[in-house]
Design an enzyme around this catalytic site. Sequence first.
Site, PDB file in Angstrom:
ATOM      1  N   ARG A   1       2.911  12.477  11.084  1.00 41.38           N
ATOM      2  CA  ARG A   1       1.590  12.429  10.446  1.00 41.38           C
ATOM      3  C   ARG A   1       0.899  11.159  10.923  1.00 41.38           C
ATOM      4  NH1 ARG A   1      -0.595   9.591   6.149  1.00 41.38           N
ATOM      5  NH2 ARG A   1      -2.032  10.671   4.757  1.00 41.38           N
TER       6      ARG A   1
ATOM      7  N   ASP B   1       0.834  -1.201   0.000  1.00 38.63           N
ATOM      8  CA  ASP B   1       0.000   0.000   0.000  1.00 38.63           C
ATOM      9  C   ASP B   1       0.878   1.264   0.000  1.00 38.63           C
ATOM     10  OD1 ASP B   1      -2.126   1.749   0.042  1.00 38.63           O
ATOM     11  OD2 ASP B   1      -2.523   1.519   2.191  1.00 38.63           O
TER      12      ASP B   1
ATOM     13  N   ARG C   1      -3.854   5.222  -7.960  1.00 42.94           N
ATOM     14  CA  ARG C   1      -3.181   6.350  -7.296  1.00 42.94           C
ATOM     15  C   ARG C   1      -1.743   6.502  -7.795  1.00 42.94           C
ATOM     16  NH1 ARG C   1      -4.270   5.012  -1.085  1.00 42.94           N
ATOM     17  NH2 ARG C   1      -3.624   2.988  -1.888  1.00 42.94           N
TER      18      ARG C   1
ATOM     19  N   HIS D   1      -0.587  12.354  -2.325  1.00 42.00           N
ATOM     20  CA  HIS D   1      -0.367  11.022  -2.905  1.00 42.00           C
ATOM     21  C   HIS D   1      -1.661  10.236  -3.067  1.00 42.00           C
ATOM     22  CE1 HIS D   1      -0.929  10.393   1.282  1.00 42.00           C
ATOM     23  NE2 HIS D   1      -0.979   9.092   1.123  1.00 42.00           N
ATOM     24  N   ASP D   2      -2.735  10.686  -2.404  1.00 39.33           N
ATOM     25  CA  ASP D   2      -3.982   9.928  -2.447  1.00 39.33           C
ATOM     26  C   ASP D   2      -4.926  10.469  -3.511  1.00 39.33           C
ATOM     27  OD1 ASP D   2      -3.661   7.833  -0.668  1.00 39.33           O
ATOM     28  OD2 ASP D   2      -4.120   9.078   1.078  1.00 39.33           O
TER      29      ASP D   2
ATOM     30  N   GLN E   1      -3.315  -5.516   5.501  1.00 38.69           N
ATOM     31  CA  GLN E   1      -3.153  -4.508   6.558  1.00 38.69           C
ATOM     32  C   GLN E   1      -4.091  -4.867   7.708  1.00 38.69           C
ATOM     33  OE1 GLN E   1      -3.980  -1.370   3.699  1.00 38.69           O
ATOM     34  NE2 GLN E   1      -2.103  -0.301   4.275  1.00 38.69           N
TER      35      GLN E   1
ATOM     36  N   HIS F   1      -2.940   0.107  11.621  1.00 38.98           N
ATOM     37  CA  HIS F   1      -2.724  -1.280  11.239  1.00 38.98           C
ATOM     38  C   HIS F   1      -1.246  -1.572  11.051  1.00 38.98           C
ATOM     39  CE1 HIS F   1      -3.976   1.257   7.741  1.00 38.98           C
ATOM     40  NE2 HIS F   1      -2.747   0.949   7.367  1.00 38.98           N
TER      41      HIS F   1
ATOM     42  N   GLU G   1      -4.227  12.864   9.986  1.00 42.87           N
ATOM     43  CA  GLU G   1      -4.826  12.620   8.670  1.00 42.87           C
ATOM     44  C   GLU G   1      -6.285  12.234   8.908  1.00 42.87           C
ATOM     45  OE1 GLU G   1      -5.176   9.955   4.737  1.00 42.87           O
ATOM     46  OE2 GLU G   1      -4.773   9.059   6.670  1.00 42.87           O
TER      47      GLU G   1
ATOM     48  N   ASP H   1      -1.454   8.586  10.546  1.00 41.78           N
ATOM     49  CA  ASP H   1      -2.200   8.077   9.396  1.00 41.78           C
ATOM     50  C   ASP H   1      -3.559   7.511   9.830  1.00 41.78           C
ATOM     51  OD1 ASP H   1      -2.136   7.155   6.553  1.00 41.78           O
ATOM     52  OD2 ASP H   1      -2.326   5.200   7.505  1.00 41.78           O
TER      53      ASP H   1
HETATM   54  C1  GLC Z   1      -3.883   6.846   4.490  1.00 38.37           C
HETATM   55  C2  GLC Z   1      -2.908   7.016   3.357  1.00 38.37           C
HETATM   56  C3  GLC Z   1      -3.285   6.101   2.240  1.00 38.37           C
HETATM   57  C4  GLC Z   1      -3.301   4.676   2.741  1.00 38.37           C
HETATM   58  C5  GLC Z   1      -4.179   4.542   3.985  1.00 38.37           C
HETATM   59  C6  GLC Z   1      -3.981   3.229   4.664  1.00 38.37           C
HETATM   60  O1  GLC Z   1      -5.155   7.242   4.143  1.00 38.37           O
HETATM   61  O2  GLC Z   1      -2.883   8.354   2.960  1.00 38.37           O
HETATM   62  O3  GLC Z   1      -2.405   6.244   1.164  1.00 38.37           O
HETATM   63  O4  GLC Z   1      -3.785   3.830   1.743  1.00 38.37           O
HETATM   64  O5  GLC Z   1      -3.872   5.522   4.939  1.00 38.37           O
HETATM   65  O6  GLC Z   1      -2.850   3.242   5.476  1.00 38.37           O
END
Ligand code: GLC
Length: 735
Positions: free
Chosen positions: A382, A241, A618, A493-494, A352, A284, A426, A384
């Site tokens: 950050r 991922d 992506r 990146h998303d 994950q 995760h 995030e 996540d």
């Molecule tokens: C966050 C990341 C993304 C990832 C997800 C799972 O949203 O920005 O790219 O797939 O977490 O970790």
Amino acid sequence: MAETPKPAASQETVVTDTPAAPKAKPAAKRAATRAASGSASAAGKEPSAAKKATSKAAGTKTAATKKTTPRAGSAAPATKKPTAAAPKAKAAPKPKAAAKKAAPKTTSPAPAKPAGARMTKAQKEAADKIFAERLARHHDELRWLYMELYDNGDMFAELCDQMKRFFDERSAKLKELDAQREAAGAWYRASDMLGMQMYIDNFAGTIKGVEEKLDYVQQCNVNYLHLMPFLDTPADKSRSDGGYAVSDFRRVKPELGTMDDLAHLADECHERGISLCMDFVMNHTSEDHKWARRARAGEGEYMSRYFFVKDQGVIDRYTRDVPQVFPTTAPGHFTYLPELDQCVMTQFYPYQWDLNYRNPRVFNEMMYNFLFLANQGMDIIRIDAVPYIWKQLGTNCRNLKQVHTIVRMMRMIGEIVCPGIVLLGEVVMAPVEVVPYFGTVEKPECHMLYNVTTMATTWNTVACRDTRLLRSQLDAVFGLPREYTFLNYLRCHDDIGWGLDYGTLSAWGMAEVPHKQFLNDYFCGIAPGSVSRGELYNADPVTGDARFCGTTASMCGIEAAGFEGDEAAMDVAIRKDIMLHAYMFTQSGLPIIYSGDEIGQVNDYSYKEDPEKAADSRYIHRGAFDWGLTENIEKPGTIQQRIFSALAQLEDIRRTEAIFGAEAEVCTKDYSDTSILWIVRRASGRELHAVFNFSDDAKTVWMPETATYTDLMSGTTAEVTTVDMPSWSFIWMLK
Ligand code: GLC
């Protein structure tokens, strides 16, 4: 608080991943906790059962033992005053003027040494006092929250011991930086802050490569570098991922370098006034993480760190109540493991595994990982996918109150051990869910959050040429306390999820599903008049929902105009790209450029040829940075030169004009033409009128009054009544 401390002596051996603190603890103390995690053997239970089992084990312990005072946890009572003055913090140095190209360094700084390495007794005592003071400041609240969640005094004591250990191990340089930042306050809010987000491999191959390219980073005026996930993940990209499936939180992906390289880079960045941001994937782990491997082998201790479920009824209830994260690429919330004949919760990809934060061992260990990474010199962490970290059957498992407890604890842990660190949440959620992650002014959680709805609404405005929704979104953000700092961005990146205010849109006659369809058609280049290029992501045939992927340049029309060799269209596309950056810089908060955007890099379709990436669109906006294009930065008239120099000018103005300071009052202004966005910034008796033309037509705008304005872009000062604005252009007029 009605909590009964548990003496350690009667308990089993600690199962911690973190080596014991340098100072040996008495055996009884070291033995602190397994009962907690060990209750752990709640393995195989569905979450609420696991919770019960955890409390039950703790309860049993309590009943079997006498009350004692927990040591480390209460070691610093809030009332205890230090006897010697803590060293005075120095004022924060201004980051080096990033605009100026720093001379390439010939010598590299020595990697930071632990603070304790060369300390005299007096220095050690002073450091201990600082720690004691910080712990005392937060102890009661931290303990309260911890006990509320885990009811386990031993695990709390262990946490406090480990915080001290990480504090002791923190380098003198980082402690100095902590002191400077504590004195400076919200250092990350300064208007000279400019971020860039990049993949290490795409940008420079390795961490050492990034270090070699820091001159370019500074040439971009960047003093905040977000290095995309670099911790160890499975080598097979279809199971990583993009690095968000971490298999070891203490090891760098070997092909990118080592932890030492990272610490070295951080040190070099700090020398240059650059801060480093990294992802901390809390929700995760990869299925290759050692906990997951041991869980898969059936070890209850480790199974309890995840969510294992056998009961189809439970799975069905989750499926009913919890929205899907990746409805097409990874449908469902659980993954069946034949070797255990059980399912494990996997809200993201099947590889994950969601961590079980009901288990205090998980919380403690993840906090130790956080502190370990902070001690490598990371400045911004950050967090996540933070809204997902607490699960409760019967809810949608998003933004539950325990998530806020955990983030608040993390904030306090950071403030105790490494107060220079910034937590960036995030939270890709509706605005009403996002703002609570700031906490309150008295009890803050995250320092910064992504301005996600503004980002999505911005692109909505590009497609619709109608600024009304954006105005209401911006006014909502501008009305928040100034302490709340947003990270502003155009692309990351998303994918872009169309999380817009559909209540308002539908009142204007735009229903959610067809509107999303329009946006996706527009940005894929299907809708008439569209100049954008890109691809859908996770199109869900059931809900009709789909997200979108593409780079800023491609979405603005640079790719299409280049392909068609249409110079007039290219002029408009470049203007649009620059205007959007100017609009991003007009907002308060921290602007982040997505690496490659500064040279207008377009979509990269090569991911389709890579079987490990092909399923994830992506990757279309995660192409390798094209160093060849940077040679054009100095060549007048090239796309790269036009974008790069315009951004440099905007950045320079933003950094030097006081009107862009974080304390300015910001609002939008009503204007008769809905394709015009008008933002006003006011500070120290001055007023900036930032006007953006979100339309394909040229416009003449009327200033609020005939007055003397300085056009910040051209530098001319004149009496102005009206301004002619080409399509997709902007003005910054200072009065
Ligand atoms: C966050 C990341 C993304 C990832 C997800 C799972 O949203 O920005 O790219 O797939 O977490 O970790």
